[in-house]
Design a protein around this motif. Structure first.
Motif, PDB file in Angstrom:
ATOM      1  N   ALA A   1       3.206  56.574  23.260  1.00  0.00           N
ATOM      2  CA  ALA A   1       1.847  57.016  23.568  1.00  0.00           C
ATOM      3  C   ALA A   1       1.781  58.534  23.595  1.00  0.00           C
ATOM      4  O   ALA A   1       2.790  59.221  23.808  1.00  0.00           O
ATOM      5  N   ALA A   2       0.590  59.061  23.376  1.00  0.00           N
ATOM      6  CA  ALA A   2       0.318  60.486  23.515  1.00  0.00           C
ATOM      7  C   ALA A   2      -1.160  60.639  23.845  1.00  0.00           C
ATOM      8  O   ALA A   2      -1.965  59.737  23.571  1.00  0.00           O
ATOM      9  N   SER A   3      -1.506  61.787  24.423  1.00  0.00           N
ATOM     10  CA  SER A   3      -2.898  61.982  24.815  1.00  0.00           C
ATOM     11  C   SER A   3      -3.374  63.375  24.438  1.00  0.00           C
ATOM     12  O   SER A   3      -2.582  64.277  24.140  1.00  0.00           O
ATOM     13  N   ALA A   4      -4.698  63.548  24.473  1.00  0.00           N
ATOM     14  CA  ALA A   4      -5.340  64.849  24.287  1.00  0.00           C
ATOM     15  C   ALA A   4      -6.290  65.056  25.451  1.00  0.00           C
ATOM     16  O   ALA A   4      -7.257  64.305  25.615  1.00  0.00           O
ATOM     17  N   GLU A   5      -5.988  66.053  26.278  1.00  0.00           N
ATOM     18  CA  GLU A   5      -6.849  66.379  27.412  1.00  0.00           C
ATOM     19  C   GLU A   5      -7.904  67.366  26.927  1.00  0.00           C
ATOM     20  O   GLU A   5      -7.600  68.521  26.619  1.00  0.00           O
ATOM     21  N   VAL A   6      -9.138  66.922  26.854  1.00  0.00           N
ATOM     22  CA  VAL A   6     -10.199  67.665  26.185  1.00  0.00           C
ATOM     23  C   VAL A   6     -11.000  68.500  27.181  1.00  0.00           C
ATOM     24  O   VAL A   6     -11.409  68.020  28.233  1.00  0.00           O
ATOM     25  N   ASN A   7     -11.233  69.762  26.824  1.00  0.00           N
ATOM     26  CA  ASN A   7     -12.123  70.639  27.577  1.00  0.00           C
ATOM     27  C   ASN A   7     -13.381  70.842  26.738  1.00  0.00           C
ATOM     28  O   ASN A   7     -13.342  71.502  25.697  1.00  0.00           O
ATOM     29  N   THR A   8     -14.495  70.253  27.187  1.00  0.00           N
ATOM     30  CA  THR A   8     -15.731  70.302  26.405  1.00  0.00           C
ATOM     31  C   THR A   8     -16.530  71.573  26.648  1.00  0.00           C
ATOM     32  O   THR A   8     -17.496  71.842  25.934  1.00  0.00           O
ATOM     33  N   VAL A   9     -16.132  72.374  27.647  1.00  0.00           N
ATOM     34  CA  VAL A   9     -16.808  73.656  27.901  1.00  0.00           C
ATOM     35  C   VAL A   9     -16.303  74.713  26.929  1.00  0.00           C
ATOM     36  O   VAL A   9     -17.085  75.426  26.294  1.00  0.00           O
TER      37      VAL A   9
ATOM     38  N   GLN B   1       0.115  49.473  31.564  1.00  0.00           N
ATOM     39  CA  GLN B   1       1.234  49.601  30.629  1.00  0.00           C
ATOM     40  C   GLN B   1       1.624  51.059  30.422  1.00  0.00           C
ATOM     41  O   GLN B   1       2.815  51.386  30.302  1.00  0.00           O
ATOM     42  N   LEU B   2       0.626  51.941  30.357  1.00  0.00           N
ATOM     43  CA  LEU B   2       0.925  53.358  30.174  1.00  0.00           C
ATOM     44  C   LEU B   2       1.688  53.912  31.379  1.00  0.00           C
ATOM     45  O   LEU B   2       2.665  54.646  31.221  1.00  0.00           O
ATOM     46  N   ALA B   3       1.259  53.551  32.571  1.00  0.00           N
ATOM     47  CA  ALA B   3       1.963  53.998  33.772  1.00  0.00           C
ATOM     48  C   ALA B   3       3.415  53.519  33.758  1.00  0.00           C
ATOM     49  O   ALA B   3       4.336  54.263  34.117  1.00  0.00           O
ATOM     50  N   SER B   4       3.628  52.286  33.326  1.00  0.00           N
ATOM     51  CA  SER B   4       4.979  51.745  33.233  1.00  0.00           C
ATOM     52  C   SER B   4       5.807  52.514  32.205  1.00  0.00           C
ATOM     53  O   SER B   4       6.983  52.838  32.444  1.00  0.00           O
ATOM     54  N   LEU B   5       5.195  52.837  31.062  1.00  0.00           N
ATOM     55  CA  LEU B   5       5.886  53.596  30.016  1.00  0.00           C
ATOM     56  C   LEU B   5       6.346  54.951  30.542  1.00  0.00           C
ATOM     57  O   LEU B   5       7.525  55.324  30.381  1.00  0.00           O
ATOM     58  N   TYR B   6       5.445  55.693  31.188  1.00  0.00           N
ATOM     59  CA  TYR B   6       5.801  57.025  31.671  1.00  0.00           C
ATOM     60  C   TYR B   6       6.843  56.944  32.788  1.00  0.00           C
ATOM     61  O   TYR B   6       7.717  57.804  32.893  1.00  0.00           O
TER      62      TYR B   6
ATOM     63  N   THR C   1      -0.624  66.147  25.040  1.00  0.00           N
ATOM     64  CA  THR C   1       0.303  65.980  26.154  1.00  0.00           C
ATOM     65  C   THR C   1       0.669  64.514  26.339  1.00  0.00           C
ATOM     66  O   THR C   1       0.276  63.652  25.539  1.00  0.00           O
ATOM     67  N   ASP C   2       1.431  64.236  27.404  1.00  0.00           N
ATOM     68  CA  ASP C   2       1.810  62.871  27.775  1.00  0.00           C
ATOM     69  C   ASP C   2       2.471  62.133  26.604  1.00  0.00           C
ATOM     70  O   ASP C   2       2.192  60.958  26.340  1.00  0.00           O
TER      71      ASP C   2
END
Length: 281
Positions: A186-194, A142-147, A201-202
């Motif tokens: 939808a929205a996302s958070a691309e996390v850097n754990t380092v 569904q997310l791929a379809s949305l974008y 984003t998104d």
């Protein structure tokens, strides 16, 4: 090569993490150690080998002037990017058209309008019939379809289900809003754990479901999740021509921190991207 490829590059006196981003005709350096002159030499070799027209390096505070002396320009500051220390977005261009912004004055006017808006930290209520929840791997289709519906082109292949699954498996967090079982925003958070930061984003909402403040709701939910995970630095790159997205980040307390010229291929062309940063702690 028609996809972005991340790899390590190293020499006798340096090592660096690069992204060979063919769809956006750019080389991105996310991390490095060592001699900046050797790094710049290798960067230019790679950029010319792959016919990239832009390079941008997230430089540490102590090195940004070395990149400046090497012909780079400062386009923005990712505040708190390296475990609380700032990263300086240094850019180098190999093409005059890529270096030249087509809409700079229009974007200046949009930014001025946005920054005149009052802050609105209060989160809107969801209208009746809508439901907010974390995204799961089962939502990938569904997310791929949305974008695919929202963006004519996009810097990453988010219109492909397998790619959405991949970024989820790598730790990217999603929040979605659905109506009658259909994801409409939808929205996302691309996390850097380092280095303990996250890129918001998104962000996408189907046109017929806009004007409800969904992005503010989703970004607030992602911020709460990040704070629980001890991620206190958040940033986002919004299309400089988009009044709505820049207004969302400004009103949620993000600070404007620069503009990256023709940074990525989004919608139907290379566009300038406005950098917004926020300390969540």
């Amino acid at each position: 090569m028609n996809v972005a490829v991340k790899q390590m590059e190293s020499g006798n006196d340096f090592t660096m993490e690069v992204c060979l981003d063919a769809p956006n005709k750019r080389l991105r350096v996310d991390d490095y150690r060592g001699n900046t002159r050797s790094i710049m030499k290798r960067i230019e070799e790679l950029a010319r080998r792959y016919s990239f027209t832009k390079v941008f390096v997230k430089s540490r505070q102590e090195d940004w002037q070395s990149f400046l002396a090497g012909g780079y320009i400062l386009e923005g500051v990712f505040k708190g990017y390296f475990n609380g220390s700032d990263a300086y977005s240094m850019a180098l261009y190999f093409d005059h058209e890529r270096r030249t912004s087509d809409y700079w004055l229009e974007e200046d006017a949009i930014l001025k309008e946005v920054q005149a808006l009052p802050l609105k930290p209060d989160i809107p209520e969801l209208p009746k019939g809508y439901h907010k929840r974390p995204g799961t791997i089962d939502d990938a289709g569904q997310l791929a379809s949305l974008y695919g519906k929202v963006f004519q082109t996009y810097p990453t292949p988010m219109n492909r289900e397998e790619y959405v699954k991949k970024v989820m498996e790598e730790g990217t967090l999603f929040y979605v809003i659905e109506q009658e079982g259909q994801i409409v925003s939808a929205a996302s958070a691309e996390v850097n754990t380092v280095y303990h930061h996250a890129e918001m984003t998104d962000c996408a909402t189907l046109p017929e479901h806009r004007k409800h403040g969904f992005m503010k709701i989703l970004i607030h939910a992602l911020e709460a999740e990040l704070i629980q995970r001890k991620i206190f630095c958040a940033y986002s790159l919004a299309r400089s021509l988009s009044f709505g997205m820049n207004a969302v980040f400004h009103q949620l307390g993000y600070e404007y921190a620069g503009r990256l010229i023709k940074n990525c291929n989004i919608y139907d062309k290379f566009e300038d991207m406005s950098l917004w940063v926020k300390k969540l702690a």
